[in-house]
Design a protein around this motif. Structure first.
Motif: not given
Ligand SMILES: [Ca+2]
Length: 203
Positions: A33, A35, A60, A68-69, A179-180
């Motif tokens: 992610g 992060e 995000n 964060y992204y 992201d993610n």
């Protein structure tokens, strides 16, 4: 069975239970992610004065919490800007690979296109299977993409790459948020890994 063996057996059973629960979604991706606030674990290709990937805060993806992204900002002509990660050698095996990632397209002009592709690779590197090319994708708001593919016999590790490509035209752009990112092989692979870890405690 003596008392000590019984206690060890109970401990193993409890440990197995503890590991099997959360391990069912064991993500093989490092810094999935973003992060860490930077691109730790990730590689970028296609950088130029007008194309780069940076980690930004203040937004995000929806499928996990965070701040964060990764921002793929491609405003260069005829460039394939790539954000890529391979999992460690030996981290994957044959079987189902479940994937998930969040994308948001900020801008796509004059032939700018967004693709994602995942690969199953053999030991030492070399693509032997994968998801096929996904896209072009047009997630004009945050969108989670989740599905699976089958990794063939001989799979040792996995690679995922996001490609923000521009056309051979001045003014072609592709700006996308990522992201993610998750790649996991579900309970089968992680239980095997956990059991191996438990057995190693008693050698
Ligand atoms: Ca994030």
């Amino acid at each position: 069975m003596n008392t000590r063996r019984m206690l060890v057996g109970c401990a193993v059973a409890l440990l197995s239970f503890a590991l099997a629960g959360p391990a069912s979604a064991a993500n093989l991706v490092t810094n999935p992610g973003f992060e860490s606030g930077d691109l730790t674990g990730w590689l970028v290709f296609g950088q130029s004065p007008s194309s780069n990937v940076t980690v930004q805060s203040g937004d995000n993806g929806p499928s996990a919490p965070g701040t964060y992204y990764a921002f793929m900002n491609n405003q260069a002509e005829a460039v394939g800007l790539v954000l890529k990660q391979s999992t460690p050698e030996g981290s994957a095996g044959p079987g189902t690979v479940f994937y998930s990632f969040d994308l948001k397209l900020d801008q796509s002009d004059l032939g700018g296109v967004l693709f994602v592709e995942m690969f199953a690779e053999q030991a030492g590197g070399g693509v032997i299977g994968g998801s096929g090319l996904l896209g072009p994708l047009f997630p004009w708001q945050w969108t989670n993409y989740a599905n699976s593919f089958e990794a063939p016999a001989g799979t040792s590790f996995l690679t995922i790459q996001f490609v923000a490509a521009t056309g051979a035209t001045v003014g072609s752009t592709c700006l996308v948020r990522v992201d993610n990112v998750s790649l996991d092989q579900g309970t089968t692979a992680t239980e095997a890994a956990s059991w191996g870890g438990i057995k190693s405690l008693y050698r």
